[in-house]
Design an enzyme around this catalytic site. Structure first.
Site, PDB file in Angstrom:
ATOM      1  N   ILE A 579     -26.333  74.853  45.405  1.00 55.37           N
ATOM      2  CA  ILE A 579     -25.902  76.059  44.676  1.00 55.37           C
ATOM      3  C   ILE A 579     -26.964  77.156  44.698  1.00 55.37           C
ATOM      4  O   ILE A 579     -26.765  78.242  44.149  1.00 55.37           O
ATOM      5  CB  ILE A 579     -25.541  75.732  43.210  1.00 55.37           C
ATOM      6  CG1 ILE A 579     -26.728  75.074  42.488  1.00 55.37           C
ATOM      7  CG2 ILE A 579     -24.315  74.855  43.134  1.00 55.37           C
ATOM      8  CD1 ILE A 579     -26.457  74.836  41.005  1.00 55.37           C
ATOM      9  N   GLY A 582     -34.676  78.743  47.106  1.00 52.26           N
ATOM     10  CA  GLY A 582     -35.759  79.705  46.923  1.00 52.26           C
ATOM     11  C   GLY A 582     -37.060  79.150  47.443  1.00 52.26           C
ATOM     12  O   GLY A 582     -37.096  78.117  48.132  1.00 52.26           O
ATOM     13  N   GLY A 583     -38.164  79.847  47.118  1.00 51.09           N
ATOM     14  CA  GLY A 583     -39.472  79.425  47.593  1.00 51.09           C
ATOM     15  C   GLY A 583     -39.876  78.069  47.056  1.00 51.09           C
ATOM     16  O   GLY A 583     -40.667  77.351  47.669  1.00 51.09           O
ATOM     17  N   PHE A 584     -39.340  77.721  45.885  1.00 49.40           N
ATOM     18  CA  PHE A 584     -39.663  76.432  45.282  1.00 49.40           C
ATOM     19  C   PHE A 584     -38.996  75.293  46.043  1.00 49.40           C
ATOM     20  O   PHE A 584     -39.576  74.230  46.244  1.00 49.40           O
ATOM     21  CB  PHE A 584     -39.176  76.446  43.821  1.00 49.40           C
ATOM     22  CG  PHE A 584     -39.567  75.234  43.028  1.00 49.40           C
ATOM     23  CD1 PHE A 584     -38.875  74.040  43.167  1.00 49.40           C
ATOM     24  CD2 PHE A 584     -40.615  75.287  42.139  1.00 49.40           C
ATOM     25  CE1 PHE A 584     -39.231  72.924  42.432  1.00 49.40           C
ATOM     26  CE2 PHE A 584     -40.976  74.183  41.397  1.00 49.40           C
ATOM     27  CZ  PHE A 584     -40.279  72.997  41.539  1.00 49.40           C
ATOM     28  N   GLY A 585     -37.747  75.515  46.460  1.00 48.60           N
ATOM     29  CA  GLY A 585     -36.985  74.467  47.120  1.00 48.60           C
ATOM     30  C   GLY A 585     -35.507  74.746  47.005  1.00 48.60           C
ATOM     31  O   GLY A 585     -35.083  75.897  46.924  1.00 48.60           O
ATOM     32  N   VAL A 586     -34.711  73.683  46.983  1.00 49.66           N
ATOM     33  CA  VAL A 586     -33.254  73.794  46.950  1.00 49.66           C
ATOM     34  C   VAL A 586     -32.748  73.399  45.563  1.00 49.66           C
ATOM     35  O   VAL A 586     -33.293  72.499  44.926  1.00 49.66           O
ATOM     36  CB  VAL A 586     -32.610  72.894  48.028  1.00 49.66           C
ATOM     37  CG1 VAL A 586     -31.087  73.059  48.042  1.00 49.66           C
ATOM     38  CG2 VAL A 586     -33.177  73.245  49.403  1.00 49.66           C
ATOM     39  N   VAL A 587     -31.668  74.088  45.114  1.00 51.82           N
ATOM     40  CA  VAL A 587     -31.050  73.789  43.821  1.00 51.82           C
ATOM     41  C   VAL A 587     -29.684  73.161  44.084  1.00 51.82           C
ATOM     42  O   VAL A 587     -28.872  73.706  44.836  1.00 51.82           O
ATOM     43  CB  VAL A 587     -30.893  75.057  42.964  1.00 51.82           C
ATOM     44  CG1 VAL A 587     -30.331  74.698  41.590  1.00 51.82           C
ATOM     45  CG2 VAL A 587     -32.223  75.789  42.818  1.00 51.82           C
ATOM     46  N   ASP A 698     -41.823  87.454  36.970  1.00 54.10           N
ATOM     47  CA  ASP A 698     -40.859  87.553  38.074  1.00 54.10           C
ATOM     48  C   ASP A 698     -39.466  87.874  37.536  1.00 54.10           C
ATOM     49  O   ASP A 698     -38.484  87.235  37.890  1.00 54.10           O
ATOM     50  CB  ASP A 698     -40.834  86.253  38.878  1.00 54.10           C
ATOM     51  CG  ASP A 698     -40.184  86.440  40.259  1.00 54.10           C
ATOM     52  OD1 ASP A 698     -40.156  87.586  40.751  1.00 54.10           O
ATOM     53  OD2 ASP A 698     -39.701  85.451  40.832  1.00 54.10           O
TER      54      ASP A 698
END
Length: 866
Positions: A579, A582-587, A698
């Site tokens: 869903i 981003g830079g952190f990873g996948v949601v 942010d």
């Protein structure tokens, strides 16, 4: 030297005129505050700027081509784009009778050629609806009123899309033995003198500056005199209005005056002034005197309303007062009828007449002692809220934010029973005037910067049931009498130097306690850290320890929400549905306990900075709780697997709705305002409600998520920073944030503060209003703030607002939101508002929009019922 003499002459002239106008207040509304008082050349009245009498509004000026037809006080005006109610406060004499005039000359000052309408209030009561449609030369509203206190508030209230404005305010002190009425005020209907003329009569001919208009009908006969007419009675009508009179024409025996009313049930008060202009000589014999004496009766709406016949005095005024309770169909008539039994041959006459409608103001003003106290509190703490104007408690729809009042009945003055000034950055000591709010039940001063001790007077306020002094810088001991109060809830945590019981520790006499406390604390911390290290070493593989050396800092308390990686696989059905990314990873989408929807953010193994952000977000979200911040359900910290589990936000992010990715559904203006204020509330909590405060760093439309009810919540705290007590509220950092939303000050200082969040929020607000991209790639990445700033100077707001709204919005609320957004993106951080101010301003926008919606609904209901 000549200039100096001229200046001194001017000053002395002003003083002379002011002394001659005792009891007069003449305000040129909108006249710049740096302009000195001046003498209006036509009347000789001294006018001054209104700036000291009202905290809001903007100066405007009528168009140049219209100035020639107006006197100087009506060239400027003050208009009010902010707030629903804006109020003048004037010092007056209590229980003295005043004539109050408000002048409105639109003069197309805004270039829209759209004549406005709005309401005018005296204190808490509506005086009149001001509707300028078709009134090219302006409008004057006048009332005779007795203030119940020594402070009079005159308020302009927005009722639709147009902006209230005012050109001049004029108060004239009258004699208390004139215009005497019981429990009502007198709204001016007309004031006439009967002569064929085009001259208005006012000051200095009329010592009270009443304005008399000429009136004469073709069928009447005019009589005049060049002799002096004595005008010395209580009313003192001007001599210029008494030297002429109207009589019936064609040898008639009755003089008829007709007027109409919009409301036939209004009560009319008439004041008719007579003077005989054709006196019989003193040496005339009695028979001729009787023959030429003018005698007539007063007939109103066909009924004699004055018991005795009227005989005007020779060259001297007499005034007859009468009341008309109702005019059938709104058609009123006054007839002066010669008595058939009278031996005289002269017909009736009338020189001048005043007519008023009676207005009964139902609401009593807020208790005057409460009003004085709350205004002292407002001034002491420099509270500049746009809605803190006028009566604090009434009308109830304009109740001051942060107050609650008790209401018994309309004839009883309301009392202030609750005062909430939390998160207002108050400084200094707790102001003693609070104790003068003698009915106060709740006092909230939390989350401020108050200093000094807790005052003894709080214990003596018997009505108080709740006091919140949390998160200030108060010192000393809490008064024992306050602690002993039964049925009183007292909150005071977050004041490190405030003692609950007994005398506070000092540097002398308490050395043993001073030493033992930190030593014991140090030992406890050492043992806790040692236990954590042992557990950490036993449970973690060496490769993970090398990659994340600071992982031991996650507290044991956090482990209560720990979720295993196998549970992550189960709840996401092996990462079936993506869903977001981003830079952190996948949601991923998932279900907790097979029922509660959640969003699972999984850290990408390739993210070198991921664990620091992961740790920051876990520790932050586990200690912040606010309805407008996304809630953390749990987290996974298992070997190489890191994940955050959030509440699921069914409607995605704000950016996707603005960009149209959710189909044809367009967010309405009222929905956009709600999203803005909810986001602002989340930020306000981070800046003011958290101890220590936090900077998000942010803020952007993609990080504003919407639940199934479109309630907004701020998300993505991976970059957030908090600041301990004593630490400066800024952080020096490497590149963070998102281009376009990032505070331009950052590129100069490499520091981010609360005002950096304010800047980012301002960009989001511009997105909400305009639905334009933050950076316009087709135009060399031109920034949205720059584009809007240019458009504001060249065009009206309709070209700036998202065209998808198709005009369905209150222009005043949009204008206010635009002004707020531009103040948030001011290049200077010091000039930007704080989030508490932003919240208050957005709430005012919502009030304006809700008023538009209610007005529209009422019109629909009215049309259906008709």
């Amino acid at each position: 030297m000549e200039d100096r003499h001229r200046y001194l002459f001017f000053i002395f002239a002003i003083i002379h005129y002011v002394q001659a106008q005792q009891g007069f207040i003449s305000l040129d509304c909108g006249l710049p505050s740096n302009e000195p008082p001046y003498i209006e050349p036509v009347t000789g009245l001294v006018f001054s700027s209104d700036a000291d009498h009202i905290p809001s509004g903007i100066s405007g000026r009528i168009q140049k081509n219209l100035e020639a037809v107006h006197i100087k006080p009506y060239l400027f005006l003050r208009y009010f784009p902010d707030g629903l109610r804006n109020c003048y406060t004037l010092d007056v004499l209590q229980n003295r009778r005043y004539m109050i005039k408000a002048v409105f000359v639109y003069g197309n000052y805004d270039g829209y050629n759209d004549y406005p309408s709005f309401d005018l209030y005296l204190g808490p009561n509506k005086w009149v609806r001001v509707d300028l449609e078709g009134k090219v030369n302006g409008s004057v509203e006048e009332i005779i009123h007795i203030p119940s206190s020594n402070s009079l508030q005159i308020c302009l209230v927005k009722t639709g899309n147009s902006l209230p404005f005012i050109s001049a305010l004029e108060l004239r002190l009258l004699r208390n033995d004139t215009y005497v009425v019981q429990d009502v005020s007198l709204k001016h209907l007309f004031r006439r003198y009967y002569r064929q003329s085009d001259r208005l009569i006012r000051y200095p001919d009329d010592v009270y500056d009443r304005v008399w208009s000429p009136f004469f009908l073709p069928e009447w006969t005019q009589i005049t005199t060049s002799l002096d007419v004595n005008n010395s009675n209580n009313y003192e009508p001007p001599k210029a209005a008494l030297t002429s009179a109207a009589t019936p024409g064609d040898n008639g025996t009755r003089l008829t005056i007709i007027w109409t009313l919009d409301n036939p049930d209004e009560q009319i008060h008439l004041y008719v002034h007579f003077a005989e202009l054709e006196p019989v000589g003193e040496n005339t014999d009695e028979a001729l005197r009787t023959l030429f004496t003018r005698t007539f009766y007063f007939v109103v709406n066909g009924k004699i309303s004055y018991d005795e016949s009227i005989t005007p005095l020779d060259l001297a005024v007499s005034t007859v007062e009468t009341v008309v309770n109702k005019c059938d169909g709104g058609n009123c008539s006054l007839q002066l009828v010669r008595s058939e039994a009278s031996p005289g041959v002269r017909v009736p006459l009338v020189n001048a007449m005043e007519a008023f409608t009676a207005i009964k103001f139902p609401h009593s003003e807020t208790n005057p002692d409460d009003v004085i106290s709350i205004k002292v509190i407002q001034a002491t703490y420099e509270l500049s809220r746009v809605d803190w104007q006028g009566d604090p408690c009434l009308p109830q729809q304009f109740l001051w934010t942060g107050l609650n009042c008790s209401y018994m009945n309309m004839s009883t003055s309301p009392r202030i029973i609750s005062l909430d000034l939390s998160s207002h950055k108050l400084t200094g000591k707790i102001v003693p005037d609070i104790q003068n709010l003698t009915q106060l039940q709740k006092l909230d001063l939390s989350n401020n910067k108050l200093t000094g001790g807790v005052p003894e007077f709080l214990a003596n306020m018997k009505s108080l049931l709740f006091i919140n002094l949390s998160n200030n810088n108060l010192v000393g001991s809490i008064p024992q009498a306050l602690l002993d109060r039964k049925n009183l809830k007292l909150e005071f945590e977050g004041n490190p130097k405030l003692c609950a019981t007994g005398p506070c520790n000092s540097s002398s006499g308490n050395k043993e306690t001073t030493v033992i406390a930190p030593v014991a604390a140090a030992i406890a911390i050492f043992i806790a850290v040692l236990v954590l290290i042992i557990v950490f070493i036993k449970k973690r593989p060496s490769s993970i320890r090398a990659l994340h050396p600071s992982r031991a800092n996650l507290s044991l308390e956090n482990k209560k929400r720990r979720i295993t990686y196998s549970e992550i696989l189960l709840m996401t059905n092996n990462f079936e549905r993506v869903i977001g990314e981003g830079g952190f990873g996948v949601v991923y989408h998932g279900y907790l306990n097979d029922s509660e929807q959640v969003a699972v953010k999984v850290l990408s193994p390739s993210s070198s900075q991921g664990y620091k952000e992961f740790k920051a977000e876990v520790e932050l979200l586990l200690r912040v709780h606010h309805i407008n911040l996304v809630s953390l359900v749990g987290y996974c910290d298992e070997q190489a697997h890191l994940a955050l589990i959030y509440e699921y936000m069914a409607n995605g992010d704000l950016k996707s709705h603005l960009s149209g990715k959710h189909g044809d559904c367009v967010l309405k203006w009222e929905n956009r305002l709600s999203i803005a204020v909810e986001t602002a509330l989340g930020l306000e909590y981070l800046h003011s409600g958290c101890k220590p405060l936090m900077v998000h760093r942010d803020v952007k439309s993609m990080n504003i998520l919407l639940d199934e009810h479109f309630q907004a919540k701020l998300a993505d705290f991976g970059l957030s920073r908090s600041f301990s007590v004593g630490e400066e509220s800024h952080v020096s950092t490497g590149v963070v944030g998102t281009p376009g939303y990032l505070d331009p000050e950052y590129y100069r200082t490499y520091r981010l503060t609360e005002k950096s969040d304010v800047y980012s929020f301002g960009i989001v607000l511009l997105e909400i209003i305009t639905n334009q991209p933050v950076l316009e790639q087709a135009n060399e990445n031109r920034h949205i703030a720059e584009r809007v700033r240019t458009m504001l100077t060249r065009s009206d707001i309709s070209t700036i607002v998202d065209p998808n709204l198709i005009g369905e919005y209150d222009s005043g609320s949009v204008r206010k939101a635009l002004k707020l957004a531009m103040s948030c993106v001011d290049p200077s951080p010091v000039a930007r508002p704080d989030m508490s101010h932003v919240v208050q301003e957005l709430k005012q926008c919502i009030k304006s929009e809700n008023l538009r919606l209610r007005t529209g609904l009422n019109q629909v209901i009215d049309s259906k019922s008709s």
